[in-house]
Design a protein around this motif. Structure first.
Motif, short mmCIF file in Angstrom:
data_model
loop_
_atom_site.label_atom_id
_atom_site.label_comp_id
_atom_site.label_asym_id
_atom_site.label_seq_id
_atom_site.Cartn_x
_atom_site.Cartn_y
_atom_site.Cartn_z
N TYR A 1 0.52 -1.16 0.37
CA TYR A 1 0.14 0.35 0.42
C TYR A 1 0.70 1.41 0.14
O TYR A 1 1.83 1.64 0.74
CB TYR A 1 -1.02 -0.39 1.28
CG TYR A 1 -1.67 1.86 1.31
CD1 TYR A 1 -2.46 1.84 0.24
CD2 TYR A 1 -1.42 2.10 2.13
CE1 TYR A 1 -3.44 2.42 0.59
CE2 TYR A 1 -2.03 3.84 2.30
CZ TYR A 1 -3.00 4.05 1.45
OH TYR A 1 -3.59 5.02 2.06
N LYS B 1 -11.75 12.70 4.79
CA LYS B 1 -11.63 12.39 3.06
C LYS B 1 -12.53 11.27 2.80
O LYS B 1 -12.63 10.46 2.00
CB LYS B 1 -10.36 12.30 2.05
CG LYS B 1 -9.50 13.50 2.35
CD LYS B 1 -9.68 14.72 0.78
CE LYS B 1 -9.13 16.13 0.98
NZ LYS B 1 -10.31 16.78 1.14
N HIS C 1 -11.10 7.38 2.97
CA HIS C 1 -10.76 6.24 1.98
C HIS C 1 -10.77 5.33 3.33
O HIS C 1 -10.10 5.05 3.52
CB HIS C 1 -9.42 6.54 1.59
CG HIS C 1 -8.82 8.20 1.02
ND1 HIS C 1 -8.20 9.23 0.91
CD2 HIS C 1 -9.78 8.52 -0.74
CE1 HIS C 1 -8.28 10.37 0.17
NE2 HIS C 1 -9.20 9.56 -0.53
N GLY D 1 0.94 5.15 0.63
CA GLY D 1 0.02 6.31 1.29
C GLY D 1 1.03 7.79 0.78
O GLY D 1 1.91 7.87 0.72
N HIS E 1 -3.84 3.50 10.88
CA HIS E 1 -4.41 2.34 9.93
C HIS E 1 -4.35 1.14 10.42
O HIS E 1 -5.72 0.61 10.20
CB HIS E 1 -3.50 1.90 8.45
CG HIS E 1 -3.54 2.95 6.90
ND1 HIS E 1 -4.45 2.82 6.93
CD2 HIS E 1 -2.62 4.02 6.94
CE1 HIS E 1 -4.35 3.91 5.48
NE2 HIS E 1 -2.34 4.68 5.95
N TRP F 1 -1.62 -1.37 -3.97
CA TRP F 1 -2.69 -0.05 -3.67
C TRP F 1 -2.55 1.05 -3.23
O TRP F 1 -1.87 1.26 -2.29
CB TRP F 1 -3.88 -0.69 -2.66
CG TRP F 1 -5.14 0.01 -2.88
CD1 TRP F 1 -5.80 0.46 -1.87
CD2 TRP F 1 -5.94 -0.79 -3.55
NE1 TRP F 1 -6.58 1.47 -2.53
CE2 TRP F 1 -7.35 0.32 -3.01
CE3 TRP F 1 -6.87 -1.02 -4.30
CZ2 TRP F 1 -8.45 0.59 -4.05
CZ3 TRP F 1 -7.41 -1.73 -5.60
CH2 TRP F 1 -8.54 -0.80 -4.75
N TYR F 2 -3.49 2.59 -3.73
CA TYR F 2 -2.82 3.74 -3.54
C TYR F 2 -4.85 4.45 -3.79
O TYR F 2 -5.23 3.73 -4.39
CB TYR F 2 -2.59 4.82 -3.96
CG TYR F 2 -2.06 4.29 -6.09
CD1 TYR F 2 -2.59 5.53 -6.07
CD2 TYR F 2 -1.79 3.63 -6.40
CE1 TYR F 2 -2.74 6.11 -7.12
CE2 TYR F 2 -1.72 3.59 -7.59
CZ TYR F 2 -2.13 4.88 -8.50
OH TYR F 2 -2.71 5.00 -9.98
N ASN F 3 -4.15 5.56 -3.28
CA ASN F 3 -5.82 6.30 -3.17
C ASN F 3 -5.60 6.98 -4.58
O ASN F 3 -5.02 7.79 -5.27
CB ASN F 3 -6.22 6.80 -2.35
CG ASN F 3 -6.41 6.47 -0.99
OD1 ASN F 3 -7.14 5.50 -1.00
ND2 ASN F 3 -5.78 6.57 -0.50
N ALA G 1 -8.98 1.97 1.41
CA ALA G 1 -7.60 2.00 1.83
C ALA G 1 -7.03 1.85 3.21
O ALA G 1 -6.26 0.46 3.33
CB ALA G 1 -7.31 3.06 1.64
#
Length: 116
Positions: free
Chosen positions: A39, A62, A64, A41, A54, A114-116, A67
């Motif tokens: 991940y 926001k 997210h 971020g 997390h 994975w990223y936003n 994530a």
């Protein structure tokens, strides 16, 4: 008041995320299972503080949520060797751009990301 700086960070995820999360799998069709799942971020906190958030289930303003859920469930530890070369950035916009740049670079190297 000091200006906010933004840091990029990378968290290694359990490979279970690839088999258990359809959206993660669909985002990484290139993944062959050799390297790790990650991940990427960005944060105005330290990477260590953000990783703790997390793991505790914190979702930012926001929203997210995906994530946060992926890292809460599958996050194992910070991979500082993959981000320590990136200096803190002066704006959120710069950090978002660098987050995407690093995520795509890591995907090209064979990681599932994975990223936003």
């Amino acid at each position: 008041m000091p200006k906010t700086k933004y840091s990029i960070y990378v968290i290694e995820l359990s490979k279970r995320v690839f088999t258990e999360d359809r959206r993660f799998r669909e985002a990484n069709p290139q993944f062959n299972g050799v390297l790790q799942c990650l991940y990427v971020g960005m944060t105005s906190k330290t990477p260590k503080e953000r990783f703790a958030q997390h793991k505790n289930g914190y979702v930012n303003k926001k929203g997210h949520g995906l994530a946060a859920k992926i890292v809460q469930k599958y996050g194992m530890y910070l991979r500082s060797s993959l981000y320590q070369h990136i200096s803190p950035l002066d704006s959120r916009a710069e950090a978002l751009k660098m987050e995407a740049t690093l995520a795509l670079e890591l995907r090209r190297k064979g990681y599932a990301v994975w990223y936003n």
